[in-house]
Design an enzyme around this catalytic site. Structure first.
Site, PDB file in Angstrom:
ATOM      1  N   LYS A  45      13.975  52.640  19.196  1.00  0.00           N
ATOM      2  CA  LYS A  45      13.411  52.122  19.698  1.00  0.00           C
ATOM      3  C   LYS A  45      14.679  51.708  20.595  1.00  0.00           C
ATOM      4  CE  LYS A  45       9.493  48.710  21.097  1.00  0.00           C
ATOM      5  NZ  LYS A  45       8.430  47.776  20.280  1.00  0.00           N
ATOM      6  N   HIS A  93       2.307  49.491  11.524  1.00  0.00           N
ATOM      7  CA  HIS A  93       3.184  48.769  11.779  1.00  0.00           C
ATOM      8  C   HIS A  93       3.578  47.650  11.186  1.00  0.00           C
ATOM      9  CE1 HIS A  93       7.198  47.572  14.217  1.00  0.00           C
ATOM     10  NE2 HIS A  93       6.444  46.596  14.507  1.00  0.00           N
ATOM     11  N   ARG A 111       6.033  47.768   8.262  1.00  0.00           N
ATOM     12  CA  ARG A 111       7.508  47.095   8.811  1.00  0.00           C
ATOM     13  C   ARG A 111       7.276  45.331   9.364  1.00  0.00           C
ATOM     14  NH1 ARG A 111      12.076  48.109  12.006  1.00  0.00           N
ATOM     15  NH2 ARG A 111      12.881  46.955  13.475  1.00  0.00           N
TER      16      ARG A 111
END
Length: 323
Positions: free
Chosen positions: A201, A260, A263
């Site tokens: 990213k 997500h 994470r």
């Protein structure tokens, strides 16, 4: 037509001689203004979009930008850049807010602002940009699992998703990096994996030391596919946000949890285990330490150890006070 020694040819799009003459005169005046007075040629929003997409094709959010720009085309597609006024932007803000949250609306407004600023500051296509106001957003959402919740979730998942979740909890990698992980990115002998800069990213490579849990997951995947690591019925997994994932969450009685957040769970567990900020930043591939500081409060034992280092220094003062 010849202007300043240059031959200019353009179709009038009409056979009407009067309209053709008007077009000729208007074009001649525009060319004169550009050449003699330094007046900029008018550019359209669509021209700006095309150039923006060409220049930002390496962005991690390139496809997201394209999706946003398709939606924005209904409002800006027929406008020239100097026609994108504050009123137009306010109407876009109101329209998007009817179908999305303020944070999502901000992403669309920020994209408009970025394109307009580049058109002004780098391309010199326009002289001024309207002030684009963004909504004030609340603090970033943090959601993580307890160890008990993680155990319940893993028990409810089918094996292919269980390994995917376990590997994510062991490494902290983003969903896309896990799904697209290839054997060429792994060295099982050295227990090391990596994400290329172009896959990251933040466009920086990420080193992934393989702990025992991550290593065991990879060993179970060996021989299932020639290039890709995570598969289902012999084919590479393309999505993790599946019906089986949501059903498992429901059976495990876990609400308000996204993929997500695995994470966030990994980062939370790392901090609780005493991993310092600079190490967590490198493990997670964050560009700045500020992104990691949101987990700082989760390591009180680690901070207590640091604070206790002054005990021997200050102990004498404390005894003197008591005496």
């Amino acid at each position: 037509m010849v202007i300043d020694g240059r031959k200019v040819q353009r179709s009038t799009g009409t056979d009407d001689k009067i309209k053709a003459q008007e077009f000729h005169d208007r074009l001649k005046a525009q060319m004169w203004e550009q050449n003699r007075l330094g007046v900029k040629a008018r550019r359209s929003w669509k021209e700006a979009v095309v150039r923006w997409l060409e220049e930002t094709s390496e962005k991690a959010t390139h496809h997201e930008d394209k999706r946003k720009l398709i939606w924005l085309d209904g409002y800006l597609g027929e406008l020239m850049l100097d026609e994108v006024t504050l009123d137009v932007i306010d109407s876009i803000r109101a329209a998007k807010l009817k179908e999305a949250a303020k944070a999502t609306t901000n992403r669309y407004l920020a994209l408009i602002r970025s394109i307009l600023l580049r058109a002004r500051d780098e391309w010199e296509w326009i002289d001024k940009v309207p002030k684009v106001r963004l909504f004030k957003e609340s603090a970033s959402r943090e959601r993580s699992l307890t160890r008990e919740q993680a155990g319940k979730l893993l028990a409810e998942l089918p094996q292919h998703l269980r390994d995917l979740v376990l590997f994510s909890l062991a490494t902290g990698l983003r969903q896309g990096n896990v799904l697209k992980l290839e054997w060429s990115q792994i060295n099982l002998e050295q227990r090391h994996a990596w994400v290329h800069a172009w896959q990251s990213k933040n466009r920086r490579p990420i080193a992934i030391p393989l702990n025992e849990a991550a290593y065991s997951v990879l060993i179970r995947q060996k021989g299932k596919h020639e290039s890709r690591v995570f598969t289902f019925r012999g084919k590479p997994l393309e999505s993790a946000n599946t019906r089986a994932w949501h059903k498992a969450l429901k059976r495990a009685e876990i609400d308000n949890f996204r993929w997500h957040d695995l994470r966030h769970t990994w980062a939370t567990w790392q901090r609780q285990a005493g991993t310092p900020t600079h190490e967590l930043q490198r493990l997670g591939g964050w560009r700045t330490g500020a992104m990691v500081e949101r987990y700082a409060h989760l390591a009180p034992d680690h901070l207590a150890e640091a604070a206790s280092r002054l005990n021997s220094v200050l102990g004498g003062y404390e005894l003197a006070t008591v005496a």
